[in-house]
Structures are given as structure tokens and as C-alpha cells.
Design a protein around this motif. Structure first.
Motif, PDB file in Angstrom:
ATOM      1  N   MET A  70      -4.179   3.586  -5.740  1.00 31.75           N
ATOM      2  CA  MET A  70      -4.525   3.943  -4.362  1.00 31.75           C
ATOM      3  C   MET A  70      -5.431   5.171  -4.318  1.00 31.75           C
ATOM      4  O   MET A  70      -6.310   5.270  -3.456  1.00 31.75           O
ATOM      5  CB  MET A  70      -3.258   4.185  -3.538  1.00 31.75           C
ATOM      6  N   ILE A  71      -5.244   6.104  -5.232  1.00 33.07           N
ATOM      7  CA  ILE A  71      -6.148   7.259  -5.306  1.00 33.07           C
ATOM      8  C   ILE A  71      -7.552   6.790  -5.678  1.00 33.07           C
ATOM      9  O   ILE A  71      -8.549   7.217  -5.095  1.00 33.07           O
ATOM     10  CB  ILE A  71      -5.617   8.301  -6.311  1.00 33.07           C
ATOM     11  N   ALA A  72      -7.622   5.864  -6.649  1.00 36.42           N
ATOM     12  CA  ALA A  72      -8.927   5.306  -7.035  1.00 36.42           C
ATOM     13  C   ALA A  72      -9.561   4.560  -5.863  1.00 36.42           C
ATOM     14  O   ALA A  72     -10.769   4.674  -5.606  1.00 36.42           O
ATOM     15  CB  ALA A  72      -8.762   4.380  -8.236  1.00 36.42           C
ATOM     16  N   THR A  73      -8.753   3.805  -5.113  1.00 37.60           N
ATOM     17  CA  THR A  73      -9.258   3.076  -3.940  1.00 37.60           C
ATOM     18  C   THR A  73      -9.769   4.038  -2.881  1.00 37.60           C
ATOM     19  O   THR A  73     -10.762   3.764  -2.201  1.00 37.60           O
ATOM     20  CB  THR A  73      -8.151   2.175  -3.356  1.00 37.60           C
ATOM     21  N   SER A  74      -9.088   5.178  -2.745  1.00 35.88           N
ATOM     22  CA  SER A  74      -9.536   6.165  -1.755  1.00 35.88           C
ATOM     23  C   SER A  74     -10.922   6.675  -2.114  1.00 35.88           C
ATOM     24  O   SER A  74     -11.768   6.886  -1.235  1.00 35.88           O
ATOM     25  CB  SER A  74      -8.539   7.330  -1.665  1.00 35.88           C
ATOM     26  N   LEU A  94     -13.942   6.155   0.446  1.00 33.45           N
ATOM     27  CA  LEU A  94     -14.594   7.354   0.975  1.00 33.45           C
ATOM     28  C   LEU A  94     -16.036   7.460   0.500  1.00 33.45           C
ATOM     29  O   LEU A  94     -16.921   7.867   1.257  1.00 33.45           O
ATOM     30  CB  LEU A  94     -13.807   8.603   0.565  1.00 33.45           C
ATOM     31  N   GLY A  95     -16.261   7.088  -0.758  1.00 32.40           N
ATOM     32  CA  GLY A  95     -17.620   7.120  -1.284  1.00 32.40           C
ATOM     33  C   GLY A  95     -18.544   6.181  -0.540  1.00 32.40           C
ATOM     34  O   GLY A  95     -19.681   6.537  -0.193  1.00 32.40           O
ATOM     35  N   LEU A  96     -18.057   4.968  -0.251  1.00 29.08           N
ATOM     36  CA  LEU A  96     -18.883   3.998   0.478  1.00 29.08           C
ATOM     37  C   LEU A  96     -19.137   4.455   1.914  1.00 29.08           C
ATOM     38  O   LEU A  96     -20.248   4.296   2.439  1.00 29.08           O
ATOM     39  CB  LEU A  96     -18.205   2.624   0.471  1.00 29.08           C
ATOM     40  N   LEU A  97     -18.118   5.025   2.559  1.00 28.80           N
ATOM     41  CA  LEU A  97     -18.305   5.544   3.915  1.00 28.80           C
ATOM     42  C   LEU A  97     -19.338   6.661   3.938  1.00 28.80           C
ATOM     43  O   LEU A  97     -20.176   6.742   4.840  1.00 28.80           O
ATOM     44  CB  LEU A  97     -16.971   6.047   4.474  1.00 28.80           C
TER      45      LEU A  97
END
Length: 200
Positions: free
Chosen positions: A105-109, A113-116
Motif C-alpha cells: 500500500m505504501i508503494a501504491t501510494s 501520488l506520482g501520477l496525480l
């Protein structure tokens, strides 16, 4: 005159923040290898803790950059939500509640966030708060397992997190008008880092 002073102060603060981040790089090896025998127990250790894990560092700076780049009209909402729900995650971990899939989930965040940030995507304030806050729970749970139940360390960690948000926000505000490509590139970098962690 006031505008030039403000811009100069912002640049100085961002450079100081970058120097602080670089100075913390030697500590990255201890990011998630901490066990109970090495748990941070003091305010200073807690304050430095957000700077010692590259995944947390990238996420917190990304939240600040995204907010400063116009994530929503209320730029303070996402960082405040992150800090508040990260504290909730710390308290859950300290109370023995185990959240599932913390590292994925940290990796998904980081990916989200990077894409946003790369897209400079604006979201309504409640949506931004819910999204960022949801991820913050998992960051907080990871910190909570490393910091133990020391109130001083947790307080320091929250202030360290807020300082990273502030650095990111100031950088985002400074770059959004003339150098928006820098925040887009930073977002892509964070997203790639998150993808690499997911695939590792």
C-alpha cells in the motif's frame, strides 16, 4: 520588492530542505530494518525518522508538491489529512492492530501520488483528503511499528512529516507558474519508484 523577497525566501527554504534531505541519505539503509531493540525513543530520533526512509520521504514531498501545485483550492487539506491519519495509523500499530499489506500500500501510494502530481490533477478537497489520508494510515502503521509507543518520538515524527509537506508545498508553489515541467518530472519519478517497489 515584497514579491522578490518572498520568492528569494522560498528558494532559500527549498534549497535548505533539499540539503537536509541529502544529508539524511546515509540513513536510508535503516528505513525498514528497525526492530524493537533499535526502536526510536526520543523526539530528535522521531523528527529525523521521516527523512530516513526513501519511500516515506518521496510520499510526503509528493503530497506537498501536489498540494502546492494546485491539487485543490484548499491546499492545506491534503497535508493536514495525511498528518492526522498517519497519527491514526501510528496509534493503531501501537495498539496492536495489524493493517494488511502495509508495504504494497505504501508503494501504491507512491504510484498514485506520482501520477496525480505528473498530471497536475486537481481533485475536490474532500476527495483529496480521503485519498491522501487513506494512504497515510499505512505510512503511519509502518512508522508506528518502528517508533514504538514513545510519545516524544511520535511527536517528532509528526513534525518531521509536516516539515516535508511544507518544503514540498513551497517548492510546488514556486514552480507551478514557470517551471511546471519540474513537478511533472518529479511526479513521474515518484510513480516509477512506486511501480518498482510494487514489482520488487
Amino acid at each position: 520588492m515584497t514579491s522578490s523577497l518572498s520568492t528569494s525566501s522560498t528558494r532559500l527554504f527549498v534549497r535548505a530542505g533539499a540539503a537536509l534531505c541529502l544529508g539524511a541519505l546515509p540513513l536510508l539503509a535503516s528505513a525498514h530494518g528497525t526492530d524493537a531493540a533499535h526502536a526510536h525513543t526520543g523526539f530528535a530520533e522521531g523528527l529525523a525518522h521521516p527523512y530516513t526512509g526513501l519511500d516515506h520521504l518521496a510520499a510526503m514531498l509528493a503530497v506537498g508538491l501536489w498540494s502546492g501545485s494546485g491539487a485543490s483550492r484548499r491546499a492545506w487539506v491534503a497535508p493536514l489529512s495525511f498528518v492526522g491519519l498517519m497519527l491514526a495509523g501510528v496509534l493503531l500499530a501501537a495498539g496492536g492492530w495489524a493493517l494488511p499489506a502495509i508495504e504494497p500500500m505504501i508503494a501504491t501510494s507512491l504510484l498514485a501520488l506520482g501520477l496525480l502530481l505528473a498530471a497536475r490533477q486537481q481533485l475536490p478537497a474532500p476527495v483529496a483528503a480521503a485519498l491522501v489520508g487513506g494512504f497515510a494510515l499505512f505510512h503511519g502503521a509502518a512508522h508506528g511499528m518502528e517508533l514504538g509507543d514513545s510519545a516524544a518520538a511520535v511527536t517528532g515524527m509528526l513534525l518531521g512529516t509536516a516539515s516535508l509537506h511544507l518544503m514540498g508545498w513551497l517548492a510546488g508553489r514556486s514552480l507551478q507558474q514557470r517551471h511546471g515541467w519540474v513537478t511533472r518530472a518529479a511526479g513521474l519519478g515518484v510513480a516509477v519508484f512506486g511501480s518498482a517497489l510494487l514489482l520488487a
